[in-house]
Design an enzyme around this catalytic site. Structure first.
Site, mmCIF file in Angstrom:
data_model
loop_
_atom_site.group_PDB
_atom_site.id
_atom_site.type_symbol
_atom_site.label_atom_id
_atom_site.label_comp_id
_atom_site.label_asym_id
_atom_site.label_seq_id
_atom_site.Cartn_x
_atom_site.Cartn_y
_atom_site.Cartn_z
ATOM 1 N N ALA A 51 0.834 -1.206 0.000
ATOM 2 C CA ALA A 51 0.000 0.000 0.000
ATOM 3 C C ALA A 51 0.867 1.254 0.000
ATOM 4 O O ALA A 51 0.738 2.115 0.859
ATOM 5 C CB ALA A 51 -0.995 -0.018 1.150
ATOM 6 N N HIS A 52 1.754 1.330 -0.986
ATOM 7 C CA HIS A 52 2.606 2.505 -1.165
ATOM 8 C C HIS A 52 3.197 2.488 -2.577
ATOM 9 O O HIS A 52 3.027 1.529 -3.310
ATOM 10 C CB HIS A 52 3.723 2.555 -0.117
ATOM 11 C CG HIS A 52 4.715 1.446 -0.241
ATOM 12 N ND1 HIS A 52 4.568 0.237 0.401
ATOM 13 C CD2 HIS A 52 5.874 1.350 -0.951
ATOM 14 C CE1 HIS A 52 5.586 -0.546 0.104
ATOM 15 N NE2 HIS A 52 6.402 0.100 -0.722
ATOM 16 N N ALA A 53 3.876 3.562 -2.909
ATOM 17 C CA ALA A 53 4.617 3.664 -4.170
ATOM 18 C C ALA A 53 6.000 4.201 -3.844
ATOM 19 O O ALA A 53 6.245 4.713 -2.753
ATOM 20 C CB ALA A 53 3.895 4.592 -5.147
#
Length: 137
Positions: A51-53
């Site tokens: 749940a990130h970039a």
């Protein structure tokens, strides 16, 4: 030009013909030099990870054991892949939101990263990610 989910590719990793051995010591296999290696394990049922970039980081993620899904998102397109073979890894390019889901019992996600850890490279809020993508087109 920013990357898209179509730039994230499954890579077939070399496997010794007569054994279950995969070795990643040849730079021609990965499009980046590895500066950090880590793995996720002991993930409880229904727990998601990721749940990130990343702004600059390339990663190769593989299921060293068990299986899981990876959801990819570039702000316009989405793609979902299922990893369950230690001789296959998913190349994730910078600027792609990722979420790992549906871990099987005892699964291990092995990650090879192009850079050392730096918090400044992370985008952890989805709305901020969408703004980042819009500003970097």
């Amino acid at each position: 030009m920013p990357y898209s989910v179509d730039d994230c590719k499954l890579l077939k990793l070399p496997k010794e013909a007569e054994s279950n051995l995969t070795c990643l010591n040849d730079r021609s296999i990965l499009p980046f030099g590895v500066k950090r290696i880590y793995y996720l394990y002991g993930i409880i049922e229904k727990q998601d990870r990721g749940a990130h970039a990343h702004k600059e980081l390339f990663q190769l993620i593989l299921a060293a054991s068990g299986s899981f899904k990876i959801e990819l998102d570039d702000g316009k397109s989405k793609k979902e892949l299922f990893l369950n073979k230690p001789s296959q890894g998913l190349l994730i390019v910078p600027g792609i939101w990722r979420n790992l889901t549906d871990f099987s019992f005892g699964s291990v996600a092995l990650v090879l990263a192009s850079e050392y850890y730096t918090e400044d490279d992370y985008i952890r809020n989805y709305d901020e990610f969408l703004k980042y993508r819009q500003d970097n087109v």
